[in-house]
Motif scaffolding. Structure first.
Motif, short mmCIF file in Angstrom:
data_model
loop_
_atom_site.label_atom_id
_atom_site.label_comp_id
_atom_site.label_asym_id
_atom_site.label_seq_id
_atom_site.Cartn_x
_atom_site.Cartn_y
_atom_site.Cartn_z
N GLU A 52 0.83 -1.21 0.00
CA GLU A 52 0.00 0.00 0.00
C GLU A 52 0.86 1.25 0.00
OE1 GLU A 52 -3.88 -1.87 2.36
OE2 GLU A 52 -2.31 -0.82 3.47
N ASP A 53 1.95 1.24 0.76
CA ASP A 53 2.85 2.38 0.80
C ASP A 53 3.50 2.60 -0.56
OD1 ASP A 53 4.26 4.43 2.42
OD2 ASP A 53 6.04 3.24 1.96
N ALA A 107 -1.61 -5.94 -2.59
CA ALA A 107 -1.89 -5.76 -1.17
C ALA A 107 -3.15 -6.51 -0.75
CB ALA A 107 -2.04 -4.27 -0.85
N ARG A 108 -4.12 -6.53 -1.63
CA ARG A 108 -5.41 -7.17 -1.33
C ARG A 108 -5.38 -8.68 -1.57
NH1 ARG A 108 -9.74 -5.55 -5.46
NH2 ARG A 108 -8.78 -7.33 -6.53
N ASP A 109 -4.70 -9.10 -2.64
CA ASP A 109 -4.84 -10.49 -3.10
C ASP A 109 -3.56 -11.30 -3.04
OD1 ASP A 109 -7.47 -9.83 -3.68
OD2 ASP A 109 -7.03 -9.33 -5.77
N TRP A 110 -2.54 -10.82 -2.34
CA TRP A 110 -1.25 -11.54 -2.30
C TRP A 110 -1.46 -12.99 -1.84
CZ3 TRP A 110 3.32 -11.53 -4.26
CH2 TRP A 110 4.36 -12.25 -3.67
N GLY A 134 9.78 -2.74 3.20
CA GLY A 134 9.34 -1.65 2.35
C GLY A 134 10.45 -1.01 1.54
N PRO A 135 10.19 0.18 0.98
CA PRO A 135 11.12 0.83 0.05
C PRO A 135 12.50 1.12 0.63
CG PRO A 135 8.95 1.86 -0.06
CD PRO A 135 8.92 0.92 1.10
N MET A 136 12.60 1.36 1.93
CA MET A 136 13.89 1.67 2.53
C MET A 136 14.61 0.42 3.03
SD MET A 136 14.26 4.87 2.13
CE MET A 136 15.64 5.24 3.20
#
Length: 344
Positions: free
Chosen positions: A8-9, A30-33, A51-53
């Motif tokens: 989501e991020d 995000a919803r269907d992983w 996440g990205p970092m």
């Protein structure tokens, strides 16, 4: 941050950087992983920041899916990728089928961190190098940390266009035209005498498989980025060395000859170095700066995240002798815009 939160991020970042398709894809994942799958179990086992970092798992899987489209391994997935526009349900169905059918490929693909070579960042490098060249009118020995495939080591082959002003080679087929605010950079044309770069996992864009890996991490609904990468690969004449950036830098700093400016550059790479490596690298560069002379100067040009994510990356240039720090302005992480603040 959970994996769902990471998707989501990342969706928000992608939409904010002009990729509605990537935003849609991230939200679908995000919803269907598929948690009850080999990929699901692999991602669930990752500790720390996903996440990205950190491990950037959302971009790893997005790159793998795009690779399936680029290498024509999944025609069904290609049907729901740009330039086509589909519903969330259609995208989800095709993506879940691809995750299952190509799981072995994706398991191997996601072992490796995302790797891009965003050519549009060279607009900031061109402008910053002109400031350095104005201070020290000498041939440049260029070193890049985290150079990926080396495409941004070739910025002297690219042209920068700002409000009708053409900077760089007149015959260049690679034209960078970011949304520019502020004064023009200096008119001096830097002359690169030698270029070199280092990366933990260097890619060779002259190899089709390596070029495909670089392009897989470019967002599918941004075709201009894809075409720029192909064009930059066509003028590449440097091979990036494999190694730890700071260990490599420690060996390069003493090698600078008299009569040359050593320009160190990096773009959205420093943040991924461990904190200890960052501290060591900074100390090495500053120590070399103290040894710099007017006939053997040093410049450190960076385009890096300083925590102001919604304001892009900070453009900073340090020059020695004299240890002059110039805050040149800010740039979009993908080079779409530059807020140039240097007036010297």
């Amino acid at each position: 941050m959970t994996l769902k939160q990471a998707f989501e991020d990342q969706a928000g970042h992608c939409v904010g950087m002009g990729s509605p398709f990537m935003g849609q894809l991230m939200n679908v994942l995000a919803r269907d992983w598929p948690t009850d799958s080999g990929l699901g179990r692999k991602f669930a086992s990752v500790t720390g920041d996903v996440g990205p970092m950190g491990a950037s798992l959302p971009l790893r899987i997005a790159g793998g899916l795009h690779a399936l489209v680029l290498n024509r391994k999944s025609p069904e997935l290609a049907k729901v990728y740009p330039p086509n526009s589909v519903s969330d349900a259609e995208l989800s169905e095709a993506v879940l089928k691809a995750l299952s059918a190509h799981e072995a490929f994706l398991l191997e693909w996601t072992d490796h961190a995302p790797q891009t070579n965003e050519v549009r960042r060279s607009a900031a490098l061109i402008a910053g190098a002109r400031v350095a060249a104005k201070h020290f009118n000498l041939p440049i020995h260029l070193s890049e940390l985290g150079a990926s495939g080396g495409l941004n080591l070739m910025w002297d082959h690219f042209a920068l266009e700002i409000d009708g002003h053409h900077l760089g080679p007149n015959m260049s087929t690679i034209l960078l035209s970011p949304d520019w605010t502020g004064p023009l950079p200096p008119s001096v044309q830097p002359q690169i005498e030698k270029r070199r770069g280092v990366d933990l996992n260097p890619l060779d864009p002259t190899r089709p498989d390596h070029l495909m890996r670089l392009m897989a991490y470019l967002w599918p609904d941004q075709p201009n980025r894809l075409s720029l990468t192909r064009s930059a690969a066509s003028v590449l004449d440097v091979k990036v060395q494999q190694g730890d950036a700071i260990d490599w830098l420690a060996k390069q700093l003493p090698k600078q000859p008299q009569g040359c400016l050593h320009l160190i550059q990096h773009t959205v790479a420093w943040q991924y170095f461990p904190q200890g490596a960052q501290a060591r690298g900074k100390a090495l560069i500053e120590a070399a700066g103290k040894r710099a002379t007017a006939n053997r100067p040093l410049a450190w040009l960076s385009m890096e995240n300083d925590g102001e994510n919604n304001k892009g990356a900070a453009l900073t240039l340090r020059l020695w002798p004299g240890d002059i720090t110039l805050n040149l302005g800010r740039a979009d992480f993908h080079g779409r815009w530059i807020d140039w603040q240097h007036t010297g």
